[in-house]
Design an enzyme around this catalytic site. Sequence first.
Site, short mmCIF file in Angstrom:
data_model
loop_
_atom_site.label_atom_id
_atom_site.label_comp_id
_atom_site.label_asym_id
_atom_site.label_seq_id
_atom_site.Cartn_x
_atom_site.Cartn_y
_atom_site.Cartn_z
N VAL A 1 0.86 -1.18 0.00
CA VAL A 1 0.00 0.00 0.00
C VAL A 1 0.90 1.23 0.00
O VAL A 1 1.79 1.35 0.84
CB VAL A 1 -0.89 0.00 1.27
CG1 VAL A 1 -1.77 1.24 1.32
CG2 VAL A 1 -1.71 -1.27 1.35
N CYS A 2 0.68 2.13 -0.93
CA CYS A 2 1.53 3.32 -1.02
C CYS A 2 1.33 4.22 0.20
O CYS A 2 0.21 4.61 0.51
CB CYS A 2 1.22 4.13 -2.28
SG CYS A 2 2.10 5.70 -2.30
N VAL A 3 2.43 4.54 0.86
CA VAL A 3 2.34 5.32 2.10
C VAL A 3 1.77 6.72 1.86
O VAL A 3 0.93 7.19 2.62
CB VAL A 3 3.71 5.37 2.83
CG1 VAL A 3 4.79 6.04 2.00
CG2 VAL A 3 3.57 6.07 4.17
#
Lengths: 118, 118
Positions: free
Chosen positions: A76-78
Site C-alpha cells: 500500500v503506497c504510504v
Amino acid sequence: MKIGVLVQEGPYNHEASDSAYKFIEAAMAKGHTIQGVFFYDDGVYNVASKMEPPQDDRHIAKRWSELGAKGVDLIVCVAAAKRRGINPDLIMPNSRISGLGQLSEMCTEADRLITFGD
Amino acid sequence: MAKIMFLNRKAPHGSIYAWEGLEVVLIFGAFDNELAAVYMDDAVFSLKKGQDTSELGIKGFIQTLPVLEDYGCETILVEKESLDARGMTADDIAIPVQIVDAEAIANLMAEQDVILPF
C-alpha cells in the site's frame, strides 16, 4: 513470467480491483509469478481492514488478504494512504505499507507491469 | 534500469490522477531509470500557462512542472493532435516540451519496458 500489478482504483466503486484480482488468480493458475501488487490512488482502500460488505457480496479486502497469505506481496503506497486516512493499524493482515520506490523496483524487476485503473 | 513512460491522459483537475501521477514521477526520479512523460488527450491542459487553482483549494501543477527535468524526467512529449483538438499551440504551454505527432508517441511507446497511465 514475473508480473507486477498496479491497482489505481478502490474497491466496489470500480471494477478495476475485481479485474486485478481475477487476473492474478488466472496468472497464478497458469504458473506465473506475481512480483507484487501495488495499491495507489484510491487503490489503497482495497485492503482497509474495517471493510464490512453485505454477506452475500464478495469481501474484497479479505480476498486480497488471502492472496497475501499465499505469498503475494501486497504493498500500500504510504503517501496515498496517509492522504486517505489509512495507516498500518487499518490494513488487512498480509499487506504492508511502503513507498513508491517499491513500484519503481517492480517496474525494473518484473517482466511485465499490468495496470488496473478506471 | 528500465525505460518507463508516464502516460498522462486525464484532465488536470476534477480528479486526483494527474496530481498523484506527478508524485510518482518525482519519486521515480530518485531511481536509475530512463523516464519519459507524455501528455495527450485532456492531460494537455495540465501544461497550460496561467492556471490559477487558488479557488479550488488545491496546489496546482505550475510550480512542480518545471522541476520534472531536474528530477530525471528529461523527455517530455506533448501530442500535437491533442493540442490541435483543443485549440492550443506551443505558446500555451508553460514548460519546455517537444510537440510530436501520435505516430512518434506510438514509436516511443514501443521502446518502453513499462508504461504507467495516469
